[in-house]
Design an enzyme around this catalytic site. Structure first.
Site, PDB file in Angstrom:
ATOM      1  N   HIS A  23       0.620  -1.027  -0.026  1.00  0.00           N
ATOM      2  CA  HIS A  23       0.332   0.305  -0.577  1.00  0.00           C
ATOM      3  C   HIS A  23       0.835   1.215   0.483  1.00  0.00           C
ATOM      4  CE1 HIS A  23      -2.928  -3.112   1.556  1.00  0.00           C
ATOM      5  NE2 HIS A  23      -3.804  -2.548   0.720  1.00  0.00           N
ATOM      6  N   ARG A  49      -6.653   5.698   1.772  1.00  0.00           N
ATOM      7  CA  ARG A  49      -6.164   4.768   2.568  1.00  0.00           C
ATOM      8  C   ARG A  49      -4.740   5.994   3.073  1.00  0.00           C
ATOM      9  NH1 ARG A  49      -7.214  -1.208   1.041  1.00  0.00           N
ATOM     10  NH2 ARG A  49      -6.167  -0.715  -0.773  1.00  0.00           N
ATOM     11  N   ASP A 215     -14.161  -6.551  -2.546  1.00  0.00           N
ATOM     12  CA  ASP A 215     -13.237  -7.029  -1.669  1.00  0.00           C
ATOM     13  C   ASP A 215     -13.751  -5.625  -0.462  1.00  0.00           C
ATOM     14  OD1 ASP A 215      -9.368  -7.614  -1.304  1.00  0.00           O
ATOM     15  OD2 ASP A 215     -10.825  -6.650   0.199  1.00  0.00           O
ATOM     16  N   GLU A 241     -15.533 -10.533   0.361  1.00  0.00           N
ATOM     17  CA  GLU A 241     -14.135 -10.552   1.275  1.00  0.00           C
ATOM     18  C   GLU A 241     -14.094  -9.944   2.177  1.00  0.00           C
ATOM     19  OE1 GLU A 241     -10.390 -11.637  -1.344  1.00  0.00           O
ATOM     20  OE2 GLU A 241      -9.774 -10.212   0.197  1.00  0.00           O
ATOM     21  N   GLU A 269      -6.928 -12.479   5.642  1.00  0.00           N
ATOM     22  CA  GLU A 269      -6.078 -11.332   4.677  1.00  0.00           C
ATOM     23  C   GLU A 269      -5.251 -10.940   6.613  1.00  0.00           C
ATOM     24  OE1 GLU A 269      -7.582  -9.351   1.939  1.00  0.00           O
ATOM     25  OE2 GLU A 269      -5.736  -7.874   2.905  1.00  0.00           O
ATOM     26  N   ASP A 292      -2.613 -14.206   4.977  1.00  0.00           N
ATOM     27  CA  ASP A 292      -1.075 -13.342   4.230  1.00  0.00           C
ATOM     28  C   ASP A 292       0.293 -14.344   5.539  1.00  0.00           C
ATOM     29  OD1 ASP A 292      -0.781 -10.802   2.841  1.00  0.00           O
ATOM     30  OD2 ASP A 292       0.871 -12.744   3.323  1.00  0.00           O
ATOM     31  N   HIS A 319      -3.393 -14.257   1.166  1.00  0.00           N
ATOM     32  CA  HIS A 319      -3.824 -12.853   0.387  1.00  0.00           C
ATOM     33  C   HIS A 319      -2.477 -12.650  -0.355  1.00  0.00           C
ATOM     34  CE1 HIS A 319      -3.050  -8.930   1.495  1.00  0.00           C
ATOM     35  NE2 HIS A 319      -3.711  -8.714   0.993  1.00  0.00           N
ATOM     36  N   GLU A 339      -4.242 -15.425  -5.852  1.00  0.00           N
ATOM     37  CA  GLU A 339      -4.341 -14.208  -5.855  1.00  0.00           C
ATOM     38  C   GLU A 339      -3.034 -13.454  -6.505  1.00  0.00           C
ATOM     39  OE1 GLU A 339      -4.574 -11.407  -2.303  1.00  0.00           O
ATOM     40  OE2 GLU A 339      -5.786  -9.937  -3.937  1.00  0.00           O
TER      41      GLU A 339
HETATM   42  C1  LIG Z   1      -8.096  -4.283  -2.696  1.00  0.00           C
HETATM   43  C2  LIG Z   1      -8.117  -4.630  -1.631  1.00  0.00           C
HETATM   44  O1  LIG Z   1      -8.447  -2.962  -0.424  1.00  0.00           O
HETATM   45  C3  LIG Z   1      -6.556  -4.683  -0.541  1.00  0.00           C
HETATM   46  O2  LIG Z   1      -6.208  -3.167  -1.059  1.00  0.00           O
HETATM   47  C4  LIG Z   1      -5.585  -5.541  -0.592  1.00  0.00           C
HETATM   48  C5  LIG Z   1      -6.935  -6.394  -0.017  1.00  0.00           C
HETATM   49  O3  LIG Z   1      -6.822  -6.712   0.340  1.00  0.00           O
HETATM   50  C6  LIG Z   1      -7.114  -8.004  -0.817  1.00  0.00           C
HETATM   51  O4  LIG Z   1      -5.524  -8.081  -2.157  1.00  0.00           O
HETATM   52  O5  LIG Z   1      -7.019  -8.793  -0.358  1.00  0.00           O
HETATM   53 MG   LIG Z   2      -8.704  -8.340   0.767  1.00  0.00          MG
END
Ligand SMILES: C[C@H](O)[C@H](O)CC(=O)C(=O)O
Ligand SMILES: [Mg+2]
Length: 393
Positions: A23, A49, A215, A241, A269, A292, A319, A339
């Protein structure tokens, strides 16, 4: 003989700009463009964010060196506070230990930090040390990590893509596209309508069979998540999600009951350890878990989490987490797809997930990837990324 080798030192470095703290991007990146979060109830923190600190930590790089000079490394989201925890606390359980003592080191790190750890930052740090140890062991044995944990169960891994452009992801060969939800309860009915309209338009673009997921990044409440899940179901939602904050096991369990079975509820995650995932599984919170590996406790813990899920017929789709999850997923029959986070600012090109930090980081081609046989996790640190070592011991 690797069993005789011991770990001479462990070092912690920090670096900013992408990397494991994905991020931590520049301006005009899709990943920081009005995405719903638990902070969106405060208008001043709604557009970005980064405004509330999503990238406050930065990347932690952990390097472990064996007595013959061989080094392994891994990365996570932990930055300077993570470096402190490595150098001033957890290093004592690593240095002097045999390079094969991965389980014992993990248990000592976790048990010794229970009074201030358990999840979050400390588990991110434990994950990075654990992954660095697996990288080192692979290099000493000249084996890719996936070969150390049982070997591949399939030739290649297929991927869905996370980003703002599932329409482009479909053309790139991914099996699905996961979009960030941009509006939460604080933006009322208008926000929910906007999400549904955007999702409906994307469904038109990608056709009826391409997976589309939403998500929510912990941003919703049970009522809103229920209504959003039902509304998006009309446009072929594959899964919703992280609809709720990670500690709301009760809310997830109720959401799972409220939504029809063809809409999967997923999360994980921001969960950590076998105990956290046991709670998700035993409370019926979700259909698929998404640990993750850079955050849940590392590979040593993810193997335990995966066995728990497997015993209940639950899929484990890690994740993000780049090579660290690829070497895991390719060895698990209950991790049939993975992913890929689109880290290009417009999500219009495939670039390495932890760019620019790792060299030789593989990326899916036509939505699929063969995990390289290079020893360890098969990646190198980019010498152009300037590392700092804020603490020493
Ligand atoms: C896209 C989501 O807001 C975050 O940045 C990443 C995520 O939660 C994901 O890849 O799963
Ligand atoms: Mg996510």
């Amino acid at each position: 003989m690797t069993t005789a080798s011991t770990i001479r030192s462990v070092r912690a470095f920090t670096v900013r700009g992408g990397g494991a703290d994905y991020h931590d991007q520049g301006d005009d990146h899709w990943i920081d463009d009005h995405i719903a979060t638990p902070m969106a109830k405060y208008p001043e923190y709604r557009q970005s964010r980064q405004s509330f600190g999503i990238n406050v930590l930065g990347t932690l790089v952990v390097e472990v060196e064996a007595d013959d000079g061989t080094t392994g490394f891994a990365v996570t989201t932990a930055g300077e506070p993570g470096a402190y925890i490595v150098e001033r606390h957890l290093a004592r359980f690593v240095e002097g230990a045999p390079v094969t003592a991965i389980e014992r080191i993990w248990d000592q790190m976790y048990s010794a930090s229970l009074f201030y750890g358990r999840k979050g930052l400390v588990l991110n740090v434990i994950s990075a040390i654990d992954l660095a140890l697996w990288d080192l062991l692979g290099k000493l044995r000249q084996e890719p990590v996936y070969a150390l944990i049982g070997g591949a169960v399939r030739d290649e891994q297929v991927f869905y893509a996370t980003g703002s452009r599932p329409d482009l992801a479909r053309k790139m060969g991914f099996i699905g596209g996961k979009m960030p939800v941009r509006h939460g309860p604080a933006e009322g009915a208008e926000g929910l309508t906007a999400t549904v309209e955007r999702f409906a338009a994307m469904r038109e673009e990608v056709g009826p069979d391409f997976w589309l997921m939403a998500d929510c990044w912990m941003s919703l409440d049970l009522d809103y998540a229920t209504r959003l899940g039902l509304a998006l179901r009309e446009h072929g939602l594959r899964w919703i999600e992280e609809a709720l904050p990670p500690d709301d096991y009760w809310g997830y369990s109720e959401l799972r009951k409220r939504l029809p079975p063809d809409v999967l509820v997923t999360t994980g995650e921001h969960e950590a350890t076998r105990w956290g995932f046991r709670l998700l599984l035993e409370m019926g919170c979700c259909d698929l878990i998404q640990p993750d590996v850079n955050w849940c406790g590392g590979l040593t813990e993810l193997l335990k989490i995966s066995a728990l899920a497997d015993s209940r017929g639950v899929l484990v789709v890690p994740h993000g987490s780049s090579v660290y999850s690829y070497h895991f997923a390719i060895t698990r029959h209950n991790s049939p797809f993975s992913e890929f986070l689109m880290m290009h600012p417009q999500a219009s090109e495939v670039v390495p997930m932890f760019s620019p930090l790792l060299l030789d980081e593989p990326v899916p081609v036509n939505g699929r990837l063969r995990v390289p046989d290079t020893p360890g996790f098969g990646v190198r640190l980019n010498p152009e990324c300037v590392l700092a070592r804020p603490y020493e011991h």
